[in-house]
Structures are given as structure tokens and as C-alpha cells.
Scaffold this active site. Structure first.
Site, PDB file in Angstrom:
ATOM      1  N   HIS A   1       0.852  -1.273   0.010  1.00  0.00           N
ATOM      2  CA  HIS A   1       0.099  -0.056   0.043  1.00  0.00           C
ATOM      3  C   HIS A   1       0.884   1.392  -0.009  1.00  0.00           C
ATOM      4  CE1 HIS A   1      -3.750  -2.089   1.716  1.00  0.00           C
ATOM      5  NE2 HIS A   1      -3.617  -2.384   0.415  1.00  0.00           N
TER       6      HIS A   1
ATOM      7  N   GLU B   1     -13.171  -9.246 -20.279  1.00  0.00           N
ATOM      8  CA  GLU B   1     -11.904  -9.726 -20.173  1.00  0.00           C
ATOM      9  C   GLU B   1     -11.903 -11.300 -20.258  1.00  0.00           C
ATOM     10  OE1 GLU B   1     -10.180  -8.625 -16.263  1.00  0.00           O
ATOM     11  OE2 GLU B   1     -12.035  -9.108 -15.206  1.00  0.00           O
TER      12      GLU B   1
ATOM     13  N   ASP C   1      -6.280  -9.191 -19.239  1.00  0.00           N
ATOM     14  CA  ASP C   1      -6.744 -10.459 -19.053  1.00  0.00           C
ATOM     15  C   ASP C   1      -7.087 -10.863 -20.413  1.00  0.00           C
ATOM     16  OD1 ASP C   1      -6.082 -11.436 -16.599  1.00  0.00           O
ATOM     17  OD2 ASP C   1      -7.778 -10.307 -15.470  1.00  0.00           O
TER      18      ASP C   1
ATOM     19  N   CYS D   1      -9.551  -0.467 -19.690  1.00  0.00           N
ATOM     20  CA  CYS D   1      -9.040   0.076 -18.736  1.00  0.00           C
ATOM     21  C   CYS D   1      -7.937  -1.230 -18.039  1.00  0.00           C
ATOM     22  CB  CYS D   1      -9.942  -0.352 -17.380  1.00  0.00           C
ATOM     23  SG  CYS D   1     -10.692  -1.782 -16.869  1.00  0.00           S
TER      24      CYS D   1
HETATM   25  C1  PEP Z   1      -7.344  -6.148 -16.911  1.00  0.00           C
HETATM   26  O1  PEP Z   1      -7.542  -7.276 -16.781  1.00  0.00           O
HETATM   27  O2  PEP Z   1      -7.135  -5.509 -18.042  1.00  0.00           O
HETATM   28  C2  PEP Z   1      -7.867  -5.214 -15.691  1.00  0.00           C
HETATM   29  C3  PEP Z   1      -7.741  -4.037 -15.720  1.00  0.00           C
HETATM   30  O3  PEP Z   1      -7.922  -6.102 -14.778  1.00  0.00           O
HETATM   31  P1  PEP Z   1      -6.645  -6.498 -13.691  1.00  0.00           P
HETATM   32  O4  PEP Z   1      -5.473  -6.048 -14.247  1.00  0.00           O
HETATM   33  O5  PEP Z   1      -6.779  -5.990 -12.348  1.00  0.00           O
HETATM   34  O6  PEP Z   1      -6.766  -8.003 -13.676  1.00  0.00           O
HETATM   35 MG    MG Z   2      -8.457  -8.346 -15.301  1.00  0.00          MG
END
Ligand code: PEP
Ligand code: MG
Length: 836
Positions: free
Chosen positions: A303, A545, A569, A616
Site C-alpha cells: 500500500h 476480459e 486479461d 481499462c
Molecule cells: C485487466 O485485466 O485488463 C484489468 C484491468 O484488470 P486487472 O489488471 O486488475 O486484472
Molecule cells: Mg483483469
């Protein structure tokens, strides 16, 4: 009387942590228990951590334990069992410690490496450059405590001490309740020091010698510190800090923080060196004076590191503190780009970093114009640029850096590194804090994505051989239904105060969506019944994803309000490639035409159904891929906050129709290589900057080495938008200099390269105020050729040889050396090289 012999197998010996386990067990019995180290001959009370530490028991030492008293039989039996089974594990490394593990150090750019400055390298976990006095954080000092409080009557001093000890015990116990693993082990060791019989007896004996509490505490600290310092083990010596730490807390609890101020106070620009810092210690530090953090034991996901990133404090982990011993109290530069701490600030170092700062300022001023505007392409198409955050404290800096919304609030961090889950109120407060910073802008809160590769100890999810395909995210919700419902309740309650949306990770089927909706309506129903306020229309979205969703996207549009593509992902699942496996990483590439076609399909379908879709994953912050994302017509792109202003600026220079055409061409490609080529061509054609232009010509510069010249010219190409990675371009130039130095004689040098790192080919010119060494030659007039790798065949060599021939003529050289303006040089080069 019973005796027990054993040999110490702990590699760090019996320091505070293992001693506290022994002490805790021994204190369960009324018998006297003595621990004798046969090597040192020292013996101590086994019911006292400090006595145990004082025996200086190290790895391999033979020890004799003597037990005398009523319950000696049972004590001996239990101690024997403890020493056989538990003691050897009392000192397993604390979690999050990256020390000792191999850390891949980033190769240093040649312009820096060639300076041969004294530096130490670790792993950068937060970018930026800072400069300050290196000081050790956490080390409490008694040296400058003058003017101590006067002595009171013995009974008053005793009462003060009793209350003070109780207060410290209470305060550590409260901290323990919410402490994370590492922190909790340290707190337990501290607690055992305050409770230690020898410690308390020593304090009292000083009081009875007519000392004040303050004096008694300081003398006691010095007594035990001296005892520990005698140890032959460096590790044990370092535990002396724990004793000082506890004693200082005791002083504060008796006399107050005003009298004994917190020693995390900074008084000058500082680079802090600490084993690790707790998030609260970090938050206490004055950020205007904190210029950098070096955490020798910190993990990259702690953190504190996340907080450091959001406060833009350069941070490095994995450095050995001993390397920096000599530099404590001295000015250092921490370079979060290179993961380096520069401990000798020579003149070339000063000049290197002042050039870095200059470039940073130019870019920041340019980007500031875009920061607070809504992102729009050149032809006026809006695309929201949002921030990814992992804690509410990151929200304010994210909005300050230009975020139009929070596109991904990863909530799993709120559950990690602690002994139990946060409760509804804690979560509610965190979401409200984020809402307050958002000032009405939307925040997409993603429900927990834990399990699999993001373990949370207290959930006791067994380790899996295939965690990415395993029990994670939405898949664990039905087993941990209370956890999920609590989170939904907290989000809904906070929704009464701002613009929140809920997003579910790792959805792979319609069944999961329907199940989530049922649970959500149950939670809403319960809140209504309890008359707890919440916003009735909180949009529900899913992460896109898992590839299966792409094929039922039309059906999903009927059930949810929005989507966000998790490109991290989605890439790994679509291509079936584990991104942590070095052998297959080359397949982990989001420029694969199959991936681009999948994105195009889902965005079109979502829009056809009148719904909203963002992205994202890490891809969002990749400038080189941005034209493809704009071509997709995404509604939003979410990324870490420091990339936001740069992305807005890049978007403003793109034309959405050209980007769409580019995407179509990329989707028609058959290989990743072809897509890369199409992208490079696109960038080249974006701005048709002439090969020679006055913004790449500078006259009579005070540059003092080949490194400074190459750096300054490459940086300038970055500033003028012709190159994205100036250090890489400079490395390519150096690769050629290594083969043969490019000094031509007559005071001229022509460094050159054909590189993938220059987007717009350029001829840069630098006339120096004074000649410098250039290999075996002297050079005062430098003409740097940087040609794009994809540019027409042998243009590079043609220009080079033409230039070399011209330089043979004194007249040409004179005209360059005596030109009074950049324009004159521009015209001359264009004419002579026939570049018009
Ligand atoms: C992704 O899989 O692109 C995502 C934003 O989620 P995380 O990286 O938290 O798995
Ligand atoms: Mg993800």
C-alpha cells in the site's frame, strides 16, 4: 529441576521475534526458566525477550534451559515440543520482502552509464526524480534530547510510568487489530518488549534511584541497546531499533507528542531510507519535503508503494541498505526512472539532471494546456480519459492530473495485507472519500477481484496450479457471499453521495450476470427495508476480459448498462498465453490482428445496442497504440493517472476518421509485425516534418561532453515530437559510436543511426561554444542524422556520405561555423544536401 539442551537453528539467531515466542510460552508457567548460551556463557530469564536477546544466541549455538518450580514437568514437555516443532519456523521471512530475490535491474541508458557516477541500483516502483538528504526513517534517536522534565516524587513517577506503559500496550494492541502481516509481526515483538519483566524491572529500578520517568526510560533504552549491540550478529544489532522505538513511544505516552515530537517529522528536502514504511507512517510525512523513498524490504505492490505512486514520490525497492550507509546524512539524487540512487553529485551529474528537469518542465507546460480539458480528437470526437486507482487517497491526485472520471477503482487492495476483511463502514468511508475528491464525476467501482493470483490469507483459498484459470473474482462470490454483499451494501450506501457505478470482474457467462443481478436486488431490497438511503439507479457493468463474453455480447447488452475491456486479461485469455511465463511472452501482444478484430466486434455490438464501453487495461496508456483505440470509437480509456495529460495531448492531434482507416488496415494484416509496420507508417505520415528544420538546430551551446551532446539532441527530438524514447534513440547512436567514433576532423562530427526510435527522420545540428573531445578527435560542430528504420532504403548512407564530402571543403565548413542564425544553417543544409 529439569534441564533441556538444544542447538539454535535460526539463521538470524534469537532476535526479538523468535524471543517473543519463547517468552510467551514460558510466561504460561510459574517455574523459573533460565536460558543459557553455552558458547557465550551468558544466561537470561526466558520469560524476558530482552534477557533472551542478551544471551546473544546465534545460529549453531548450544543452549541449556533450566526449569525449576512447581510446574516444571509440564513446562519442560511443552518447551521441548515447541523447540522441536515451532521454534525453527519462528523466523520465516516476513511477507513482501523482496530482499534476497533476484531483481532484474533495468539497463542504464548510455548517456547516464558513461558518466560513471557513484550510484546504486534497485527496482523502480514509482517514477520521477528527487533530490534530498538521505536519512534513515524509523530510527529514533535519544542523542539530542536535552532539557528533560524534572523529577517528581517517587510515587508520582511510578504512577506516570505505570500509566505510560498501559497506554503503549493499549495503543500497540489497537494497531495490531488492523495490522497487516509484516506489520503485525513487528508489533507483536514490540508488545513483548513493553511487557517484558526485565524491561519493566529496569525501568522501576532507575525510578527508585531518584530518576524521572524520562531519564529512566532513556537509561533503560541505552542499557538494553548496549546489550544487544554486543552481539556478534549484524541482524541482532539491527534489532536495537525495536528497543529504541518502544522506549520513544513510552516517552511520548507519558509526556505527550508536543514534548517528544514524532521523529517522522522532516525538516529539509529528504530522501527517506527505510526497511519498510507503514501506509500511516507514509501519510504522516510532509510530502512537500519528501523527495524520494528507498524501501529495502518493501514489495512492489504494498500500500505504501501505491500511495507513493499516487503522490508522485520516486520510490525504489530491493536495494541493500548497507550499500547506502556511507551516504546517510549526505545529499543524494533518487532517479525513479532508472531505479538508481546517485550518491556522488558531480558536475556532469548536475548537468545531466538539470537537462532532465528542463525537458520535464517543457513537456509539463505543454501538457498542462490539455490537462483540464475534456479529451477530443482534432476533428472534435470526444473520448473520455479516466484514471485507474486502487485506493480512495489516489482519487484526488488523479483528478488533479486531469482524469475525467475513475474508470477502474480496483478494490482488492482494500482486502489484501491484513488479517480480516474491511467491514461495511470502513468500505463506505473509503468510497465516500473517493466521491468527495471526484466532485460529481463518475467512479466505476470494481467489486473484488481476489483469489487465484491475488491471494488473501484469511479467505483460506488453497493454492492452485493454474490460478489465472481458477477460483478468482466473481467465481468466489457465492462461497464468500457475505463479503460480496457487504461490499455491494457499502457501494450502494455511498452512491447516495455521488456518482458511483458497479462493475463485476471476470464475467464469463450469462448465468453469472443473472446471479449477480439477483444478489444486487436482494441487497437493494434489504437497504430499502432498513430505510438506508442509496441511489436507485446505480449502473451495473461488467469487465470484458474473458473471450466468451465477446460471443454473447448482444445478450449481455440486454442485461447490463456498460462494459470495460480488461485488455490485460483479455489478451492473455484470447491468446491462451500466460504473461508471467518468459517463454511465451512474445505471444502476449495486443497488436495481434485477432485481438484487434475482437475489440472491434465488441465495441460495434455494444454501440449498436446503445450501451457504453471503455477500456481499462495497460493498453490504454500505450501511446503507440492510441490511434487504434481511437479508431475503435471507445467511449472511454482508463489508465494510471500520470499518463492522462500526455494521452489527452496525443488524442488532440489525431483525426478519428484516419484512425478508423488505420484500424481497418491493421485488422486486415496477417501478422503482428505487419500491424507494427502499419502503425509506424501512420506515425511517420502524421506530421510530415521536414528533415532539416530550425527547431532542431542550436548554436553556441555550452555542452561539455559527447554524452551531453547526444543526450541534448535526442531529448530535443523528443520535445519536437519526432521521437518517443530519447534514451533508446541515444543508445542506438552510441551503438554506432562504439564501432567507430564519428569525428571527421576539422572540428566536425556526424553521429548517425537508422533506428526504430525516430518517427520523423531528422538532421539535428549543434554548434558548441567550445570544442570537446569526440573519440580521438575534437569536435565543435555536430550534425546528427537520425533516420527512421522504415524510411526508404539507403537514404541514410547517401546523406551521410554527401555530408562527409561537403565537410572536406573549407568554404562549407566556414559558412556553417560563422552562420549567425539557425535559419541560415537550415537553408544552407537544405541547399547543399538537396533536401528541398
Ligand atoms: C485487466 O485485466 O485488463 C484489468 C484491468 O484488470 P486487472 O489488471 O486488475 O486484472
Ligand atoms: Mg483483469
Amino acid at each position: 529441576m529439569k534441564t533441556l539442551s538444544f542447538s539454535c537453528e535460526l539463521s538470524n539467531g534469537v532476535h526479538a521475534r523468535p524471543a517473543s515466542h519463547v517468552e510467551a510460552l514460558c510466561n504460561q508457567f510459574s517455574s523459573d526458566i533460565t536460558w543459557q548460551n553455552q558458547r557465550t556463557g551468558m544466561s537470561g530469564n526466558a520469560k524476558s525477550v530482552l534477557s533472551l536477546i542478551g544471551t546473544d544466541t546465534l545460529l549453531g549455538d548450544e543452549c541449556l534451559i533450566t526449569i525449576k518450580g512447581q510446574d516444571e514437568d509440564v513446562a519442560m514437555e511443552q518447551l521441548q515440543r515447541f523447540l522441536n516443532n515451532e521454534f525453527p519456523h519462528c523466523d520465516t521471512p516476513l511477507q513482501g520482502n523482496e530482499n534476497g530475490h533476484h531483481i532484474d535491474l533495468m539497463p542504464l541508458p548510455r548517456n547516464f552509464a558513461n558518466l560513471e557516477v557513484k550510484h546504486h541500483q534497485g527496482r523502480s516502483v514509482s517514477q520521477g526524480v528527487g533530490r534530498g538528504t538521505l536519512s534513515v526513517m524509523g530510527a529514533v534517536s535519544f542523542d539530542n534530547l536535552n532539557d528533560l522534565p524534572p523529577v517528581l516524587a517517587l510515587s508520582d513517577e511510578k504512577l506516570q510510568m505505570k500509566n505510560g506503559l498501559e497506554l503503549v500496550i493499549k495503543s500497540i494492541s489497537i494497531q495490531l487489530e488492523s495490522a497487516q502481516c509484516t506489520e503485525s509481526e513487528v508489533l507483536k515483538a514490540h508488545l513483548s518488549i513493553v511487557n517484558d519483566v526485565e524491561f519493566q524491572q529496569t525501568l522501576t529500578s532507575h525510578l527508585t534511584q531518584s530518576q524521572s520517568c524520562a531519564n529512566a526510560i532513556i537509561t533503560t533504552a541505552q542499557h538494553f541497546a548496549n546489550m544487544v549491540k554486543k552481539s556478534a550478529s549484524q541482524y541482532m544489532i539491527e534489532r536495537e531499533l525495536d528497543i529504541r522505538d518502544v522506549c520513544y513511544q513510552l516517552l511520548q505516552s507519558i509526556y505527550g507528542d508536543e514534548r517528544f515530537a514524532s521523529q517522522t517529522q522532516l525538516s529539509e528536502p529528504t530522501v527517506c531510507l527505510a526497511e519498510d514504511l507503514t501506509p500511516s507512517q507514509f501519510l504522516e510525512l510532509d510530502k512537500s519535503l519528501l523527495k524520494g523513498l528507498i524501501l529495502t524490504s518493501g514489495g512492489s505492490t504494498s500500500h505504501t508503494v501505491i500511495l507513493a505512486r499516487s503522490f508522485a514520490i520516486p520510490t525504489i525497492i530491493g536495494l541493500d541498505a548497507k550499500q547506502l550507509n556511507e551516504s546517510i546524512g549526505q545529499p543524494v539524487i533518487i532517479d525513479g526512472h532508472l531505479g538508481a540512487v546517485v550518491t556522488e553529485i558531480t558536475d556532469p551529474v548536475e548537468r545531466y539532471y538539470s537537462q532532465e528537469q528542463k525537458i520535464k518542465d517543457i513537456v509539463a507546460t505543454r501538457q498542462a494546456k490539455y490537462r483540464d480539458l475534456a479529451a477530443k480528437t482534432h476533428d472534435g470526437k470526444a473520448i473520455e480519459v479516466a484514471a485507474n486507482i486502487a485506493h480512495s487517497v489516489e482519487a484526488r491526485p488523479a483528478f488533479e492530473q486531469g482524469a475525467e472520471s475513475v474508470g477502474l477503482f480496483r478494490t482488492e487492495m482494500l482486502y489484501m495485507d491484513r488479517s480480516c476483511a474491511p467491514d461495511e463502514n470502513e468500505l463506505y468511508n473509503i468510497f465516500c472519500q473517493a466521491i468527495e475528491s471526484a466532485g460529481g464525476k463518475p467512479i466505476i467501482v470494481r467489486t473484488i477481484d481476489i483469489g487465484g493470483d491475488k491471494p488473501v490469507g484469511y479467505l483460506n483459498i488453497p493454492a492452485e496450479s493454474n490460478p489465472f484459470l481458477g477460483y478468482r473474482a466473481v467465481r468466489i462470490y457465492s462461497e464468500f457471499i457475505d463479503l460480496f454483499k457487504t461490499q455491494l451494501r457499502a457501494i450502494l450506501r455511498a452512491s447516495a453521495h455521488g456518482n458511483l457505478k458497479i462493475m463485476i470482474p471476470m464475467i464469463s457467462s450469462m448465468e453469472e450476470i443473472l446471479w449477480v443481478k439477483d444478489v444486487l436486488s436482494e441487497v437493494r431490497q434489504a437497504l430499502r427495508k432498513e430505510e438506508v438511503p442509496f441511489a436507485e439507479r446505480v449502473p451495473l457493468g461488467i469487465m470484458l476480459e474473458v473471450p466468451s463474453v465477446a460471443f454473447i455480447i448482444d445478450q449481455c447488452c440486454e442485461e447490463v448498462d456498460f462494459f470495460s475491456i480488461g485488455s490485460n486479461d483479455l489478451t492473455q485469455y484470447l491468446m491462451a498465453v500466460d504473461r508471467d511465463n518468459d517463454k511465451v511472452t512474445k505471444h502476449y501482444n495486443s497488436l495481434n490482428p485477432a485481438f484487434l478484430r475482437t475489440l472491434d466486434h465488441v465495441v460495434r455490438e455494444v454501440h449498436r445496442h446503445g450501451k457504453w464501453i471503455g477500456l481499462c487495461g495497460e493498453l490504454g496508456a500505450k501511446g503507440s497504440v492510441l490511434p487504434l483505440l481511437v479508431g475503435l470509437s471507445l467511449d472511454e480509456i482508463s489508465m494510471s493517472a500520470p499518463s492522462i495529460a500526455a494521452t489527452k495531448e496525443r488524442i488532440s492531434k489525431l483525426d478519428s476518421r484516419e484512425c478508423r482507416q488505420l484500424l481497418n488496415r491493421a485488422m486486415d494484416c496477417r501478422t503482428i509485425h505487419e500491424v507494427e509496420h502499419v502503425l509506424a507508417q501512420f506515425r511517420m505520415n502524421q506530421t510530415q516534418a521536414p528533415m532539416v528544420s530550425k527547431d532542431c538546430i542550436s548554436l553556441d551551446r555550452d555542452l561539455r561532453s559527447k554524452e551531453e551532446v547526444i543526450k541534448t539532441l535526442a531529448d530535443n527530438l523528443f520535445v519536437t515530437g519526432r521521437c518517443r524514447y530519447p534514451n533508446k534513440l541515444a543508445d542506438d547512436l552510441w551503438a554506432r559510436e562504439d564501432v567507430f567514433s564519428t569525428g571527421l576532423g576539422f572540428g566536425f562530427a556526424i553521429p548517425h543511426t537508422k533506428s526504430e526510435h525516430i518517427e520523423q527522420s531528422a538532421i539535428s545540428v549543434c554548434r558548441l561554444a567550445k570544442p570537446i573531445e569526440w573519440g580521438d578527435e575534437q569536435a565543435q560542430f555536430i550534425i546528427m542524422l537520425t533516420l527512421n528504420k522504415h524510411a526508404a532504403g539507403d537514404q541514410h548512407m547517401k546523406i551521410f556520405s554527401k555530408l562527409a564530402r561537403k565537410i572536406m571543403h573549407a568554404d562549407f565548413r566556414d559558412r556553417l561555423m560563422t552562420a549567425s542564425t539557425a535559419e541560415q544553417i537550415e537553408t544552407l543544409l537544405k541547399q547543399e544536401l538537396e533536401l528541398v
